[in-house]
Motif scaffolding. Structure first.
Motif, PDB file in Angstrom:
ATOM      1  N   SER A 174      -4.442  -0.021 -10.752  1.00  0.00           N
ATOM      2  CA  SER A 174      -4.531   1.502 -10.236  1.00  0.00           C
ATOM      3  C   SER A 174      -3.218   2.055 -10.917  1.00  0.00           C
ATOM      4  O   SER A 174      -3.367   3.403 -11.200  1.00  0.00           O
ATOM      5  CB  SER A 174      -4.659   1.661  -8.888  1.00  0.00           C
ATOM      6  N   LEU A 175      -2.226   1.612 -10.956  1.00  0.00           N
ATOM      7  CA  LEU A 175      -0.931   2.231 -11.661  1.00  0.00           C
ATOM      8  C   LEU A 175      -1.060   2.408 -13.218  1.00  0.00           C
ATOM      9  O   LEU A 175      -0.411   3.151 -13.890  1.00  0.00           O
ATOM     10  CB  LEU A 175       0.355   1.388 -11.416  1.00  0.00           C
ATOM     11  N   GLY A 176      -2.179   1.734 -13.890  1.00  0.00           N
ATOM     12  CA  GLY A 176      -2.170   1.839 -15.261  1.00  0.00           C
ATOM     13  C   GLY A 176      -1.951   0.593 -16.176  1.00  0.00           C
ATOM     14  O   GLY A 176      -1.874   0.640 -17.351  1.00  0.00           O
ATOM     15  N   ILE A 177      -1.506  -0.452 -15.473  1.00  0.00           N
ATOM     16  CA  ILE A 177      -1.351  -1.461 -16.344  1.00  0.00           C
ATOM     17  C   ILE A 177      -2.764  -2.260 -16.777  1.00  0.00           C
ATOM     18  O   ILE A 177      -3.636  -2.359 -15.992  1.00  0.00           O
ATOM     19  CB  ILE A 177      -0.679  -2.687 -15.541  1.00  0.00           C
ATOM     20  N   ASP A 178      -2.749  -2.554 -18.095  1.00  0.00           N
ATOM     21  CA  ASP A 178      -3.939  -3.235 -18.726  1.00  0.00           C
ATOM     22  C   ASP A 178      -4.487  -4.473 -17.852  1.00  0.00           C
ATOM     23  O   ASP A 178      -3.700  -5.468 -17.448  1.00  0.00           O
ATOM     24  CB  ASP A 178      -3.489  -3.615 -20.306  1.00  0.00           C
ATOM     25  N   LYS A 179      -5.567  -4.652 -17.619  1.00  0.00           N
ATOM     26  CA  LYS A 179      -6.037  -5.854 -16.813  1.00  0.00           C
ATOM     27  C   LYS A 179      -5.782  -7.174 -17.574  1.00  0.00           C
ATOM     28  O   LYS A 179      -5.365  -8.199 -16.767  1.00  0.00           O
ATOM     29  CB  LYS A 179      -7.403  -5.573 -16.661  1.00  0.00           C
ATOM     30  N   ASP A 180      -5.696  -7.282 -18.756  1.00  0.00           N
ATOM     31  CA  ASP A 180      -5.211  -8.552 -19.562  1.00  0.00           C
ATOM     32  C   ASP A 180      -4.040  -8.947 -19.418  1.00  0.00           C
ATOM     33  O   ASP A 180      -3.600 -10.096 -19.480  1.00  0.00           O
ATOM     34  CB  ASP A 180      -5.608  -8.281 -21.148  1.00  0.00           C
ATOM     35  N   LYS A 181      -3.007  -7.886 -18.748  1.00  0.00           N
ATOM     36  CA  LYS A 181      -1.742  -8.041 -18.857  1.00  0.00           C
ATOM     37  C   LYS A 181      -1.539  -8.856 -17.359  1.00  0.00           C
ATOM     38  O   LYS A 181      -0.166  -9.319 -17.157  1.00  0.00           O
ATOM     39  CB  LYS A 181      -0.718  -7.132 -18.921  1.00  0.00           C
ATOM     40  N   ILE A 182      -2.369  -8.881 -16.324  1.00  0.00           N
ATOM     41  CA  ILE A 182      -2.121  -9.414 -14.896  1.00  0.00           C
ATOM     42  C   ILE A 182      -2.692 -10.627 -14.593  1.00  0.00           C
ATOM     43  O   ILE A 182      -4.020 -10.803 -14.941  1.00  0.00           O
ATOM     44  CB  ILE A 182      -2.626  -8.418 -14.107  1.00  0.00           C
ATOM     45  N   LYS A 239      -5.295  -8.439  -4.189  1.00  0.00           N
ATOM     46  CA  LYS A 239      -5.266  -7.031  -3.476  1.00  0.00           C
ATOM     47  C   LYS A 239      -3.857  -6.220  -4.420  1.00  0.00           C
ATOM     48  O   LYS A 239      -3.999  -5.161  -4.811  1.00  0.00           O
ATOM     49  CB  LYS A 239      -4.643  -6.987  -2.252  1.00  0.00           C
ATOM     50  N   HIS A 240      -2.913  -7.162  -4.904  1.00  0.00           N
ATOM     51  CA  HIS A 240      -1.850  -6.564  -5.721  1.00  0.00           C
ATOM     52  C   HIS A 240      -2.102  -6.195  -6.981  1.00  0.00           C
ATOM     53  O   HIS A 240      -1.892  -5.427  -7.695  1.00  0.00           O
ATOM     54  CB  HIS A 240      -0.721  -7.470  -5.445  1.00  0.00           C
ATOM     55  N   TYR A 241      -3.185  -7.296  -7.502  1.00  0.00           N
ATOM     56  CA  TYR A 241      -3.793  -6.912  -8.939  1.00  0.00           C
ATOM     57  C   TYR A 241      -4.396  -5.744  -8.959  1.00  0.00           C
ATOM     58  O   TYR A 241      -4.176  -4.814  -9.771  1.00  0.00           O
ATOM     59  CB  TYR A 241      -4.982  -8.116  -8.994  1.00  0.00           C
ATOM     60  N   GLN A 293       0.648  -1.193  -0.082  1.00  0.00           N
ATOM     61  CA  GLN A 293      -0.003   0.112   0.081  1.00  0.00           C
ATOM     62  C   GLN A 293       0.894   1.330  -0.170  1.00  0.00           C
ATOM     63  O   GLN A 293       0.769   2.420  -0.819  1.00  0.00           O
ATOM     64  CB  GLN A 293      -0.830   0.093   1.327  1.00  0.00           C
ATOM     65  N   GLU A 294       2.062   1.171   0.618  1.00  0.00           N
ATOM     66  CA  GLU A 294       2.907   2.323   0.967  1.00  0.00           C
ATOM     67  C   GLU A 294       3.345   2.604  -0.440  1.00  0.00           C
ATOM     68  O   GLU A 294       3.642   3.739  -1.067  1.00  0.00           O
ATOM     69  CB  GLU A 294       4.047   2.333   2.190  1.00  0.00           C
ATOM     70  N   SER A 295       4.021   1.449  -1.183  1.00  0.00           N
ATOM     71  CA  SER A 295       4.706   1.704  -2.353  1.00  0.00           C
ATOM     72  C   SER A 295       3.617   2.343  -3.463  1.00  0.00           C
ATOM     73  O   SER A 295       3.885   2.926  -4.255  1.00  0.00           O
ATOM     74  CB  SER A 295       5.273   0.388  -2.921  1.00  0.00           C
ATOM     75  N   ASN A 296       2.518   1.717  -3.418  1.00  0.00           N
ATOM     76  CA  ASN A 296       1.283   2.030  -4.187  1.00  0.00           C
ATOM     77  C   ASN A 296       1.224   3.745  -4.261  1.00  0.00           C
ATOM     78  O   ASN A 296       0.902   4.201  -5.197  1.00  0.00           O
ATOM     79  CB  ASN A 296       0.091   1.317  -4.171  1.00  0.00           C
ATOM     80  N   SER A 297       0.974   3.962  -3.008  1.00  0.00           N
ATOM     81  CA  SER A 297       0.717   5.441  -2.643  1.00  0.00           C
ATOM     82  C   SER A 297       1.916   6.163  -3.319  1.00  0.00           C
ATOM     83  O   SER A 297       1.557   7.499  -3.834  1.00  0.00           O
ATOM     84  CB  SER A 297       0.735   5.448  -1.105  1.00  0.00           C
ATOM     85  N   LYS A 298       3.045   6.026  -3.076  1.00  0.00           N
ATOM     86  CA  LYS A 298       4.378   6.545  -3.566  1.00  0.00           C
ATOM     87  C   LYS A 298       4.258   6.769  -5.275  1.00  0.00           C
ATOM     88  O   LYS A 298       4.399   7.747  -5.745  1.00  0.00           O
ATOM     89  CB  LYS A 298       5.551   6.128  -3.233  1.00  0.00           C
ATOM     90  N   LYS A 354       3.198   5.412 -15.051  1.00  0.00           N
ATOM     91  CA  LYS A 354       2.328   4.735 -15.926  1.00  0.00           C
ATOM     92  C   LYS A 354       3.027   4.509 -17.306  1.00  0.00           C
ATOM     93  O   LYS A 354       2.800   3.246 -17.959  1.00  0.00           O
ATOM     94  CB  LYS A 354       1.129   5.344 -16.060  1.00  0.00           C
ATOM     95  N   GLU A 355       3.883   5.319 -17.795  1.00  0.00           N
ATOM     96  CA  GLU A 355       4.574   4.865 -19.124  1.00  0.00           C
ATOM     97  C   GLU A 355       5.600   3.714 -18.929  1.00  0.00           C
ATOM     98  O   GLU A 355       6.074   3.439 -19.861  1.00  0.00           O
ATOM     99  CB  GLU A 355       5.327   6.206 -19.531  1.00  0.00           C
TER     100      GLU A 355
END
Length: 412
Positions: A190-198, A183-185, A154-159, A168-169
């Protein structure tokens, strides 16, 4: 422009980065071993089109062992690490079966030097390492990029979210992200990765080769208590707890294994200044006196210690700076364990153990003492924790095969 500025800032910081490495080498000379690797310069004879596997440090090297060995069946591998402890552990595990190097610093032309030298057919990054230049340069050469056993606290995600315009790029260049849990998915999305890639695949850390050691089938010292993977600031707490425990039971023995072996001498000084009788050794002795603390200076001891001890405290968890360490090795070896309140790096794993009453999580030094005391005198509680931990480990195996099956579509 964003990547140019990122690299420009790193170049400006390079004198500080080099100075920091030199300062660290005063305690561990291996920090400047093969320093040319950090600039993307390698003297090694290279295999053609290997898989580039990056595991940053000791914990990642240990955890990725089964996956790397599986990949090695059909592929050549060059394994990059960032720390001496990771390098030494990789040498122990893999020997000459693959190439081991220090990863280049994340400056574009350093990374590009690496790519020109090794010409990898794929880049596999283990867990949480998101390095913009490593990813950008690999993508520019049409190299598929995988984030395996992926987790994002959660901390890394916020940063990362604060600089999403840049991150995102980077993350959208991943070919595939093999996330540990839902949760990690969600965080990666939320960072911008396409759902189909996860893909959600669980944690590979449950798939370590060793099977859980049942108490009745292993030789345990009922008086041995260990503290493993400890960090600065935790040893003072442990010293006080060990002293209080030794006062109530004169037969107890204690072993402390710091996360970074080069800190052993400074830890010994801390203990001696507090009047604690301690001894620094580079290997596990066959026997030693009760009411004495041994500080082990080295790596590769934990498997044997977890098989021998009656109780363990897993460090990196008492102070919020660290975020905890792998508890699965303790549970897989049948050793009941205690952790502190800060387990952000293993939030999902520790939740599984807590839900099954397979470990104890404490908030402070007083609770650490009380929990140790309770477990010392309650053999039934210790055995219940071991049995419950066995169930957690067995119920969560299989991630390595899932991850490899996704990877092999691209590798082979």
């Amino acid at each position: 422009m964003k990547f140019f500025l990122y690299n420009f800032i790193l170049i400006l910081l390079l004198p500080l980065i080099i100075s920091r490495l030199i300062i660290r080498s005063l305690k561990d000379r291996d920090y400047i071993k093969n320093i040319s690797n950090r600039f993307g310069i390698y003297e090694n004879e290279t295999e053609s089109n290997p898989v580039w596997f990056h595991a940053v440090s000791l914990g990642e090297v240990i955890s990725s062992e089964t996956l790397i060995k599986k990949i090695l069946i059909d592929n050549k591998v060059v394994l990059s690490v960032s720390t001496p402890t990771g390098y030494r552990q990789a040498e122990k595990i893999f020997g000459n079966s693959l190439q081991i190097v220090y990863a280049p610093w994340d400056i574009y032309f350093f990374v590009n030097n690496f790519l020109k030298k090794f010409n990898p057919k794929a880049l596999i990054i283990f867990e949480t390492e998101i390095w913009p230049s490593m990813i950008k340069a690999s993508s520019a050469k049409k190299i598929p990029i995988f984030l395996t056993n992926a987790r994002l606290s959660q901390e890394s995600n916020s940063k990362y979210s604060n600089i999403k315009f840049f991150v995102k790029e980077v993350v959208e260049l991943f070919t595939l992200v093999l996330a540990q849990t839902n949760k990690h998915y969600d965080r990666f999305v939320s960072l911008g990765i396409d759902k189909d890639k996860i893909k959600i695949v669980g944690s590979i850390k449950f798939d370590k080769d060793n099977k859980i050691e049942k108490k009745e089938s292993s030789v345990r010292d009922p008086n041995l208590i260990i503290a493993t993977s400890t960090h600065s600031g935790e040893e003072e707490i442990i010293s006080k707890v060990f002293k209080k425990l030794a006062f109530i039971d004169k037969s107890l023995k204690f072993i402390l294994v710091p996360r970074h072996p080069e800190r052993a001498d400074s830890i010994g000084t801390i203990f001696k200044n507090e009047g604690t009788d301690c001894m620094i050794l580079e290997d596990i002795p066959s026997s030693f006196d009760s009411n004495k603390i041994l500080i082990l200076k080295g790596i590769g001891f934990l498997d044997k210690l977890y098989k021998s001890a009656s109780l363990a405290f897993v460090g990196g968890s008492m102070l919020k700076d660290y975020g905890g360490h792998n508890v699965i090795e303790a549970s897989a070896n049948g050793c009941p364990f205690i952790v502190g309140p800060y387990m952000k790096n293993f939030e999902d794993v520790i939740s599984l153990f807590l839900e099954e009453e397979a470990c104890i999580q404490i908030e402070n030094s007083d609770e650490l003492y009380d929990s140790c005391k309770k477990l010392i005198f309650d053999e039934e509680l210790r055995q219940n924790m071991v049995d419950n931990a066995y169930k957690v480990v067995e119920n969560n195996r299989g991630s390595m095969e899932k991850q490899y099956n996704y990877l092999k579509e691209y590798l082979n």
